[in-house]
Design a protein around this motif. Structure first.
Motif, PDB file in Angstrom:
ATOM      1  N   GLN A  90       0.824  -1.222   0.000  1.00  0.00           N
ATOM      2  CA  GLN A  90       0.000   0.000   0.000  1.00  0.00           C
ATOM      3  C   GLN A  90       0.849   1.258   0.000  1.00  0.00           C
ATOM      4  OE1 GLN A  90      -3.135  -1.073   3.069  1.00  0.00           O
ATOM      5  NE2 GLN A  90      -4.110   0.518   1.855  1.00  0.00           N
ATOM      6  N   LEU A  91       1.892   1.258   0.831  1.00  0.00           N
ATOM      7  CA  LEU A  91       2.745   2.449   0.909  1.00  0.00           C
ATOM      8  C   LEU A  91       3.473   2.685  -0.415  1.00  0.00           C
ATOM      9  CD1 LEU A  91       4.230   1.910   4.498  1.00  0.00           C
ATOM     10  CD2 LEU A  91       2.757   3.815   3.786  1.00  0.00           C
ATOM     11  N   ARG A  92       3.842   1.583  -1.079  1.00  0.00           N
ATOM     12  CA  ARG A  92       4.588   1.673  -2.325  1.00  0.00           C
ATOM     13  C   ARG A  92       3.735   2.179  -3.491  1.00  0.00           C
ATOM     14  NH1 ARG A  92       9.479  -0.406  -3.537  1.00  0.00           N
ATOM     15  NH2 ARG A  92       9.699  -1.711  -1.716  1.00  0.00           N
ATOM     16  N   LYS A  93       2.422   1.886  -3.433  1.00  0.00           N
ATOM     17  CA  LYS A  93       1.521   2.283  -4.520  1.00  0.00           C
ATOM     18  C   LYS A  93       1.658   3.763  -4.837  1.00  0.00           C
ATOM     19  CE  LYS A  93      -2.337  -0.821  -4.245  1.00  0.00           C
ATOM     20  NZ  LYS A  93      -3.518  -1.040  -3.429  1.00  0.00           N
ATOM     21  N   ASN A  94       1.750   4.551  -3.776  1.00  0.00           N
ATOM     22  CA  ASN A  94       1.787   5.991  -3.976  1.00  0.00           C
ATOM     23  C   ASN A  94       2.980   6.619  -3.272  1.00  0.00           C
ATOM     24  OD1 ASN A  94       0.795   8.418  -4.908  1.00  0.00           O
ATOM     25  ND2 ASN A  94      -0.209   8.839  -2.958  1.00  0.00           N
ATOM     26  N   GLY A  95       4.061   5.836  -3.135  1.00  0.00           N
ATOM     27  CA  GLY A  95       5.188   6.378  -2.390  1.00  0.00           C
ATOM     28  C   GLY A  95       6.535   5.875  -2.873  1.00  0.00           C
ATOM     29  N   ILE A  96       7.530   6.710  -2.665  1.00  0.00           N
ATOM     30  CA  ILE A  96       8.924   6.324  -2.891  1.00  0.00           C
ATOM     31  C   ILE A  96       9.429   5.857  -1.527  1.00  0.00           C
ATOM     32  CG2 ILE A  96      11.215   7.198  -3.491  1.00  0.00           C
ATOM     33  CD1 ILE A  96       9.737   9.402  -5.117  1.00  0.00           C
ATOM     34  N   ILE A  97       9.980   4.647  -1.484  1.00  0.00           N
ATOM     35  CA  ILE A  97      10.361   4.073  -0.188  1.00  0.00           C
ATOM     36  C   ILE A  97      11.855   4.302   0.059  1.00  0.00           C
ATOM     37  CG2 ILE A  97      10.312   2.008   1.261  1.00  0.00           C
ATOM     38  CD1 ILE A  97       7.532   2.655   0.267  1.00  0.00           C
ATOM     39  N   ILE A  98      12.135   5.025   1.131  1.00  0.00           N
ATOM     40  CA  ILE A  98      13.527   5.314   1.494  1.00  0.00           C
ATOM     41  C   ILE A  98      13.818   4.636   2.827  1.00  0.00           C
ATOM     42  CG2 ILE A  98      15.206   7.144   2.000  1.00  0.00           C
ATOM     43  CD1 ILE A  98      14.079   8.012  -0.551  1.00  0.00           C
ATOM     44  N   CYS A  99      14.886   3.867   2.856  1.00  0.00           N
ATOM     45  CA  CYS A  99      15.237   3.167   4.103  1.00  0.00           C
ATOM     46  C   CYS A  99      16.418   3.835   4.790  1.00  0.00           C
ATOM     47  CB  CYS A  99      15.578   1.706   3.801  1.00  0.00           C
ATOM     48  SG  CYS A  99      16.042   0.821   5.287  1.00  0.00           S
ATOM     49  N   LEU A 100      16.272   4.126   6.063  1.00  0.00           N
ATOM     50  CA  LEU A 100      17.394   4.619   6.861  1.00  0.00           C
ATOM     51  C   LEU A 100      17.970   3.434   7.627  1.00  0.00           C
ATOM     52  CD1 LEU A 100      15.984   7.994   8.263  1.00  0.00           C
ATOM     53  CD2 LEU A 100      16.954   7.477   6.013  1.00  0.00           C
ATOM     54  N   THR A 101      19.282   3.292   7.567  1.00  0.00           N
ATOM     55  CA  THR A 101      19.936   2.203   8.294  1.00  0.00           C
ATOM     56  C   THR A 101      20.929   2.800   9.293  1.00  0.00           C
ATOM     57  OG1 THR A 101      21.780   1.996   6.725  1.00  0.00           O
ATOM     58  CG2 THR A 101      19.806   0.701   6.258  1.00  0.00           C
ATOM     59  N   ALA A 102      21.413   1.973  10.185  1.00  0.00           N
ATOM     60  CA  ALA A 102      22.486   2.391  11.098  1.00  0.00           C
ATOM     61  C   ALA A 102      23.134   1.123  11.638  1.00  0.00           C
ATOM     62  CB  ALA A 102      21.939   3.238  12.246  1.00  0.00           C
ATOM     63  N   CYS A 103      24.392   1.248  12.047  1.00  0.00           N
ATOM     64  CA  CYS A 103      25.092   0.083  12.583  1.00  0.00           C
ATOM     65  C   CYS A 103      24.535  -0.249  13.977  1.00  0.00           C
ATOM     66  CB  CYS A 103      26.595   0.342  12.641  1.00  0.00           C
ATOM     67  SG  CYS A 103      27.034   1.660  13.782  1.00  0.00           S
TER      68      CYS A 103
END
Ligand code: S3P
Length: 177
Positions: A90-103
């Protein structure tokens, strides 16, 4: 314009980065956990304690359902939204998905500052985080773009995301910032 959806583990800076990104881009900002807290009239920690995790996950799904018509927003999700495939569809249908990572070290340090995350209030916090990170890594990696926030400020994270969006967003496959 499509929403910009921030996903990632607890302590990767989704809320602070999302708020700053929204300001920079002149978009509205939605923080899913805050929205759930407002709707339930209590903190995430109290929701988990009084109603259990399954109830919280149901609330997450409901909020995502209601965000379906939302446009042009920056959305900071809770770290567990990736656990449900339909949430991400659902989020992807109308969204660009950006992932924040950290160690692991950064996550342990950042999430140790305040006891607001019910999943992490346990004596074996560090091992638990390591296990959960490993379990979820593949789900987070399915984003359109990932930014490692371990050693940079939210402002620098925002710059990396803006640079990604300026060069055309997710049309060239998955990226790393
Ligand atoms: C969770 C992350 C939290 C919050 C809840 C569960 C998770 O949000 O939704 O405590 O399962 O990773 P943040 O990622 O904003 O801390």
């Amino acid at each position: 314009m499509k929403n910009i959806v921030l996903i990632g583990f607890m302590g990767t800076g989704k809320t602070s980065t999302g708020r700053m990104l929204a300001l920079r881009l002149g978009r509205s900002f939605v923080d899913m956990d805050r929205r759930i807290e407002l709707e339930c009239g209590m903190s995430v920690a109290d929701i988990f304690a009084r109603h259990g995790e399954a109830f919280f996950r149901r609330k997450e799904r409901e909020v995502i359902g209601r965000l379906a018509g939302c446009r042009n927003a920056v959305i900071a999700t809770g770290g567990g939204v990736v656990l449900n495939r339909e949430n991400m569809e659902q989020l992807r249908k109308n969204g660009i998905i950006i992932c924040l990572t950290a160690c692991l070290e950064a996550i342990v340090e950042r999430t140790g500052r305040r006891p607001t995350r019910p999943l992490l209030n346990r004596p074996d916090r560090e091992e638990f985080i390591a296990g959960l990170l490993a379990e979820r890594a593949g789900l987070y990696a399915a984003a359109d773009f990932c930014v490692d926030t371990s050693n940079i400020s939210p402002r620098q994270v925002v710059e990396k995301i803006i640079a990604f969006l300026r060069q055309g967003g997710p049309k060239h496959g998955r990226g790393q910032g």
